[in-house]
Design a protein around this motif. Structure first.
Motif, short mmCIF file in Angstrom:
data_model
loop_
_atom_site.label_atom_id
_atom_site.label_comp_id
_atom_site.label_asym_id
_atom_site.label_seq_id
_atom_site.Cartn_x
_atom_site.Cartn_y
_atom_site.Cartn_z
N TRP A 162 0.81 -1.32 0.02
CA TRP A 162 0.10 -0.07 0.09
C TRP A 162 0.92 1.25 -0.03
O TRP A 162 1.93 1.34 0.66
N SER A 163 0.30 2.21 -0.74
CA SER A 163 1.15 3.43 -0.72
C SER A 163 0.02 4.58 -0.59
O SER A 163 -1.03 4.70 -0.99
N LEU A 164 0.68 5.66 -0.01
CA LEU A 164 -0.36 6.89 0.18
C LEU A 164 0.40 8.19 -0.38
O LEU A 164 1.68 8.26 0.01
N SER A 165 -0.09 8.87 -1.25
CA SER A 165 0.55 10.34 -1.42
C SER A 165 -0.23 11.12 -1.64
O SER A 165 -1.60 11.38 -1.79
N VAL A 166 0.11 12.42 -1.10
CA VAL A 166 -0.33 13.84 -1.14
C VAL A 166 0.34 14.69 -1.87
O VAL A 166 1.39 14.77 -1.53
N LEU A 167 -0.11 15.52 -2.65
CA LEU A 167 0.69 16.47 -3.45
C LEU A 167 -0.20 17.74 -3.64
O LEU A 167 -1.60 17.77 -3.68
N TYR A 168 0.51 18.87 -3.07
CA TYR A 168 -0.01 20.07 -3.41
C TYR A 168 0.74 20.89 -4.54
O TYR A 168 1.95 20.86 -4.53
N GLY A 169 -0.13 21.55 -5.48
CA GLY A 169 0.69 22.30 -6.41
C GLY A 169 0.14 23.67 -6.68
O GLY A 169 -1.18 23.82 -6.43
N LYS A 170 1.16 24.63 -6.88
CA LYS A 170 0.75 25.91 -7.22
C LYS A 170 1.46 26.30 -8.48
O LYS A 170 2.48 26.38 -8.54
N TYR A 171 0.47 26.68 -9.55
CA TYR A 171 1.19 26.81 -10.93
C TYR A 171 0.68 27.86 -11.53
O TYR A 171 -0.60 28.55 -11.32
N ASP A 172 1.58 28.68 -12.34
CA ASP A 172 1.19 30.17 -13.07
C ASP A 172 0.31 29.67 -14.17
O ASP A 172 0.17 28.57 -14.73
N ALA A 173 -0.41 30.60 -14.45
CA ALA A 173 -1.47 30.40 -15.60
C ALA A 173 -0.71 30.14 -16.81
O ALA A 173 0.50 31.05 -16.97
N GLN A 174 -1.03 29.41 -17.95
CA GLN A 174 -0.29 29.39 -19.16
C GLN A 174 -1.43 29.61 -20.31
O GLN A 174 -2.04 28.97 -20.73
N PRO A 175 -1.85 31.24 -20.43
CA PRO A 175 -2.58 31.65 -21.38
C PRO A 175 -2.52 31.03 -22.80
O PRO A 175 -3.41 30.77 -23.65
N GLU A 176 -1.32 30.61 -23.15
CA GLU A 176 -1.41 30.07 -24.45
C GLU A 176 -1.80 28.61 -24.79
O GLU A 176 -1.80 28.23 -25.77
#
Length: 176
Positions: A162-176
């Motif tokens: 068994w594995s458990l993973s938690v990810l938080y991400g903050k990304y710049d907008a990519q309007p293209e």
């Protein structure tokens, strides 16, 4: 490619500092945007591909022009188990057509951090205290202002099957 690790052994463990430099010489990417692009539409410039020869994920596009990738990797390995690993790097477009600055039907590469002559900086810090837990942070910093363009924090735990993973991400907008 040049890698030369400097190793320092202490009573608590081992430290390794490894400068990395690559120079890649290749012709320009032919017919950018004129051929179908089905499997190279996703491009995330980060620590996992800063030292790859071709940063496109699929087979439909192959990076063209000359490029240099430079950076450093640090690892501290502890005698009682566990380690810390950090990577910091940047890529430079040297000559030819920059494949990431030319849009195609999906604008793959535009706003990726590779679309200028000096790429954004990428970094990763990972801590493995034992075989069970892993804590990792990943960053992409603007090459001119050092503003954070991409940030990820991840925690993982593995128990037998068994594995458990938690990810938080903050990304710049990519309007293209």
């Amino acid at each position: 490619e040049y890698r030369y690790p400097f190793i320092n052994v202490q009573s608590w463990g081992t430290q390794t500092i490894e400068p990395i430099a690559q120079i890649i010489v290749r012709p320009n990417e032919p017919r950018i945007g004129k051929l179908p692009n089905e499997d190279s539409q996703s491009l995330i410039f980060d620590d996992s591909n800063v030292f790859r020869v071709d940063k496109f994920a699929g087979w439909d596009r192959v990076e063209g022009g000359g490029r240099s990738n430079v950076g450093v990797q640090y690892t501290a390995q502890f005698n009682r188990g566990g380690f810390v690993n950090a990577v910091f790097g940047q890529s430079y477009h040297l000559f030819g057509t920059n494949s990431f600055a030319v849009g195609d039907s999906t604008n793959t590469g535009l706003g990726s951090g590779l679309d200028t002559s000096r790429s954004d900086y990428v970094a990763r810090v990972s801590f493995h205290p034992d075989r069970t837990y892993t804590f990792t942070t990943r960053y992409r910093f603007d090459e001119a202002t050092f503003d954070v363009r991409r940030f990820e924090a991840e925690a993982r735990a593995s128990f037998d099957r068994w594995s458990l993973s938690v990810l938080y991400g903050k990304y710049d907008a990519q309007p293209e």
